[in-house]
Design an enzyme around this catalytic site. Structure first.
Site, PDB file in Angstrom:
ATOM      1  N   LYS A  75      38.692  44.011  45.409  1.00  0.00           N
ATOM      2  CA  LYS A  75      38.364  43.573  44.288  1.00  0.00           C
ATOM      3  C   LYS A  75      38.263  42.149  44.577  1.00  0.00           C
ATOM      4  CE  LYS A  75      38.681  47.003  41.672  1.00  0.00           C
ATOM      5  NZ  LYS A  75      39.113  47.976  42.639  1.00  0.00           N
ATOM      6  N   ASP A  76      37.327  41.474  44.146  1.00  0.00           N
ATOM      7  CA  ASP A  76      36.859  40.003  44.235  1.00  0.00           C
ATOM      8  C   ASP A  76      37.959  38.997  43.987  1.00  0.00           C
ATOM      9  OD1 ASP A  76      35.468  37.748  44.695  1.00  0.00           O
ATOM     10  OD2 ASP A  76      33.788  38.263  43.816  1.00  0.00           O
TER      11      ASP A  76
END
Length: 335
Positions: A75-76
């Site tokens: 995930k960013d």
């Protein structure tokens, strides 16, 4: 690479990720931990750090090896994300883990499970994206959103896959000009080569109007699975299943071995891939990667939108490996 749009240029502009709260991602595993077992499952909300950084911190807090910390997807950091982590901890009360909170992350829930998470072991992700200062005709924007909801978008690999210099670094690695001792980084670079080949194939199919249509000999993906079959003839049943989004045309994730497509689809795919720099295919083959397939069409599920003055909020779910920016980019150009 200037990739073709399915419905023409975006008809609006807007500001994406003005703050982390404007890009919310929630993991959807498709199953729940059992509540018992030797692994602790942590449902964590984070912002300002990526998944790998948080995994290292969890290993430090729990006093375990980094190999004992697992997760399903990356995930960013420039977002608010919620995802599961598993830790191999037999003698720790999950209730204690609920107190683990630091700047940038907090544990929302803790329980036990019999197995650890494995990379890629998730159904998909739910997104809530807020675009600020949207400039464009509101009726036209909503009409484009209805098109996206009904027909989907080209399933391009997003710009996040390519980073700032991933493709150039990958080419330098294959030419032997750049040593990459880190195994994880080598994997990222090889995936970049594969993604560039796939995007090239999909770009051509979009320009020719066949990204959501089947060609004779196409490898057609069964929606929600990794399975595919070859359609030598495109009959009414195939057309109906395509229209119902039960099946999707696919493109190559390059590797060693023969392309599974046949006939017209094979000829076209060979022609497109031959136009790619030989380094791209060479790198995938020499690394021992196998031929795989990826759907050309991406169909966001449950696409909803609402306005708040000049802000537009979008919410939808995507399968694992798909990019929310690809969906948004068909409607609004980020600035």
């Amino acid at each position: 690479m200037n990739l073709a749009y399915a419905y023409g240029q975006p008809i609006a502009t807007g500001v994406m990720r003005q703050s982390p709260e404007d890009f919310i991602v929630e993991e959807e595993l498709g199953f729940e931990p059992e509540g018992e077992g030797e692994h602790i499952w942590l449902w964590i909300e984070k912002s300002g750090l990526n998944t790998e950084q948080l995994a290292k911190r969890l290993a430090q807090v729990a006093k375990v090896r980094i190999n004992d910390v697992s997760y399903a997807g990356l995930k960013d950091r420039h977002a608010i994300t919620r995802q599961w982590f598993t830790l191999h901890l037999k003698n720790v009360d999950p209730e204690e883990c609920k107190q683990w909170t630091e700047n940038g992350w907090r544990v929302l829930n803790a329980t036990r499970g019999r197995r650890k998470l494995r990379r890629g072991g998730l159904r998909g992700n739910r997104f809530i994206i807020t675009l600020r200062d949207v400039q464009g005709d509101r009726d036209a924007i909503e009409e484009r959103l209805r098109l996206v909801a009904t027909r989907g978008v080209p399933n391009y690999f997003g710009e996040q896959r390519f980073g700032h210099d991933n493709l150039a670094n990958a080419e330098a690695m294959v030419r032997g000009e750049q040593r990459v001792p880190d195994r994880h980084l080598r994997g990222i670079y090889l995936s970049t080569l594969r993604s560039a080949i796939f995007n090239t194939v999909l770009d051509r199919r979009v320009r020719e109007g066949t990204w959501e249509q089947a060609l004779p000999g196409d490898a057609l993906n069964l929606n929600g699975s990794r399975s595919f079959f070859i359609a030598d003839e495109i009959d009414e049943t195939i057309q109906r299943r395509l229209a119902e989004h039960d099946i999707h045309p696919t493109g190559s994730l390059w590797g060693k071995g023969e392309l599974p497509t046949r006939g017209q689809a094979l000829v076209l795919e060979q022609e497109i891939i031959a136009s790619c720099p030989p380094l791209w295919t060479q790198g995938c083959e020499e690394a021992g990667m196998d031929q795989e397939r990826r759907p050309l069409r991406l169909c966001p599920q449950g696409l909803l939108w609402q306005w708040d003055e000049n802000s537009l909020q979008l919410s939808f779910s995507l399968p694992a490996g798909a990019y929310a920016t690809t969906v948004v980019g068909e409607v609004v150009q980020s600035r």
